[in-house]
Enzyme design. Structure first.
Site: not given
Ligand code: AMP
Ligand code: MG
Length: 499
Positions: A89-90, A110, A173, A180, A249-250, A259
């Site tokens: 998502g980012r 990222k 990164r 994953r 996913d992590n 992460d």
């Molecule tokens: P994370 O908790 O960082 O492992 O993220 C979990 C999910 O949320 C992943 O699919 C990320 O890409 C998405 N995500 C986290 N932060 C953002 C953001 N600011 N914008 C878009 N997607 C996000």
């Molecule tokens: Mg993640």
């Protein structure tokens, strides 16, 4: 123009597993962190981090000619609940390079803007959390723990809006891959067996090439992933690391830590320690990490069952379930074995045999109970045990309020050392100091450094990073980087996820 020497096997070999996408353009890129040693290891052009294009390149404003950025699809269990579609998502994978030792490594952004997987998010990241990835990832690397690493961080010159407006940043990164558990779950949950099989074969070729073409390779992959996770989580436990968001996913199939959101290092030993502001139930508490790794591994195994079975008949699936279950059931003992092996190094027991397993595990558990009941700093206690092995128990004794209890334990430990035949030898002490760092990223120092960086002052960040890169030096014990936070500070300490 620039070539990074990218290959993009993921995009090429796994159609449907990612979307081609471009990073957002940012107004005023400024390089905050550059990892020259890592760039060299990756075989990137010499001036890539120091040349005039560095900030443009590592913000996404200027793409290397051979980059083919993609957003990867994945699913995941988050805090136990399944999300069939998460994805980058980012983040964007720019491509893969083969590094100087022949290993294929992903280079990814990222915080590079919205993608088709962004859901409600802005696709952005803030300076603080991206520099946090630098500090913790480089510390883990220096501690010898498999991890993704930071190649660069660029401030974007635009604000991101969280609880307040914060300066935005993009992290570059580097990872052994971004495969994953959740990547497998994405295709398994859609019933897309063709892509799932291709994904499994891709993962095997990349991480377990000895299994390529083997008839039982999917079971072999499960075993290999289990072995890597067992080693990894044991290493986490032995430095007091709490990942904080062990969603599927992590969990990287490479066995790297990935992460660094709400992670933290324990100070006073407490097996229930949890710092994440969103982990109300303590699901990802320190002591739960082995059980969660096993749970995640079981989710991974489920995705592999149809591949292991080969045919879609009930008895083949049942046989696969039996084989997969055996791997999952063996996981706790495998992790416990890795953990004890690490603890023996920390205890300076160099000649351990399986006959000593139970007695040594009891010795460690009694030590940990002492640390817990007397709220002793985990890192310093282990480190000062090496001084005790040198005949200098004072630094250790100074950490304990009830020294009689410690002394009783110390005499047991000494007797065990005598039976080991290597009491107080220099090799023993060196081994202990190689297993128990003097410096870990202490939460209050990380926060202090990131707060200053957010205000534009990078000095505390750079000084802390330098300390974290040399965690084994005895002299570091005399610096502020080895000193625990006051207990009130640690008690209040909270980390925040995904910011
Ligand atoms: P994370 O908790 O960082 O492992 O993220 C979990 C999910 O949320 C992943 O699919 C990320 O890409 C998405 N995500 C986290 N932060 C953002 C953001 N600011 N914008 C878009 N997607 C996000
Ligand atoms: Mg993640």
């Amino acid at each position: 123009m620039r070539h990074f020497g990218f290959a993009n096997t993921y995009a090429r070999e796994l159609p449907g597993a990612a979307v081609a996408w471009r990073p957002a353009v940012v107004p005023e890129p400024r390089l905050l962190f550059a990892n020259a040693e890592l760039a060299e290891e990756l075989g990137l052009p010499a001036d890539v981090l120091s040349g005039p294009d560095a900030a443009a390149l590592f913000s996404g404003n200027l793409l290397p000619d051979d980059a083919e950025p993609i957003a990867q699809a994945y699913a995941g269990h988050q805090f136990g609940g399944f999300s069939p579609q998460l994805g980058d998502g980012r983040a964007l994978l720019l491509g893969e390079v083969v590094d100087r030792s022949g290993r294929r490594r992903d280079i990814a952004f990222k915080g590079s803007g919205r993608t088709p997987f962004s859901r409600g998010g802005d696709g952005k990241a803030a300076v603080g959390p991206m520099l946090r990835e630098v500090l913790i990832g480089e510390a883990m690397h220096a501690l010898g723990i498999p991890t993704t690493r930071a190649l660069a961080v660029v401030a974007t010159g635009e604000p991101v809006f969280r609880e307040t407006a914060l300066p935005g940043a993009v992290l570059t990164r580097v990872a052994a891959s971004h495969l994953r558990v959740g990547t497998f779950q994405f295709f398994a949950s859609r019933g897309d067996l063709d892509t799932l099989r291709r994904l499994a074969d891709y993962t095997i070729a990349r991480h377990d090439p000895a299994l390529v073409g083997a008839p039982d390779r999917y079971l072999g992959l499960l075993r290999a992933v289990a072995a890597r996770q067992a080693k990894l989580v044991a290493q986490w436990l032995n430095v007091g690391f709490i990942h904080g968001v062990m969603n599927t996913d992590n969990m990287a199939l490479s066995g790297e830590t990935i992460d660094y959101g709400p992670c933290a290092f324990m100070e006073a030993y407490d097996p229930q320690a949890v710092f994440s502001s969103i982990d109300h139930a303590g699901r990802y508490a320190y002591r739960n990490q082995p059980g969660i790794a096993r749970w995640n591994l079981a989710r991974f195994a489920e995705t592999l069952l149809p591949l292991m079975a080969g045919a879609d008949d009930e008895s083949a699936i049942e046989a696969a379930v039996v084989e997969a279950t055996a791997v999952i059931d063996a996981f706790p003992a495998m992790l416990a074995g890795e953990l004890l092996a690490g603890q023996r190094q920390k205890l300076g027991l160099l000649a351990a045999t399986p006959a000593n397993d139970q007695a040594d595990a009891a010795l460690v558990n009694d030590w940990l109970t002492l640390l817990h009941t007397q709220a002793v700093d985990f890192t310093l206690a282990w480190r000062h045990l090496a001084a005790a092995a040198e005949g200098r128990p004072e630094p250790l004794r100074d950490l304990f309020a009830d020294r009689a209890a410690l002394d009783a334990w110390l005499s047991r430990w000494r007797e065990r050392g005598v039976r080991d035949g290597a009491v107080d030898g220099a090799a023993r002490v060196a081994c202990m100091r190689r297993a128990s760092p003097a410096v870990i990223p202490r939460n209050h120092l990380v926060e202090e450094a990131l707060a200053a960086a957010t205000e534009g002052d990078l000095q505390p960040f750079n000084a802390l990073l330098a300390a974290l890169l040399n965690p084994w030096e005895e002299a570091a014990l005399l610096t502020r980087y080895a000193v625990p936070a006051p207990t009130e500070v640690t008690a209040r300490f909270r980390t925040f996820c995904g910011t």
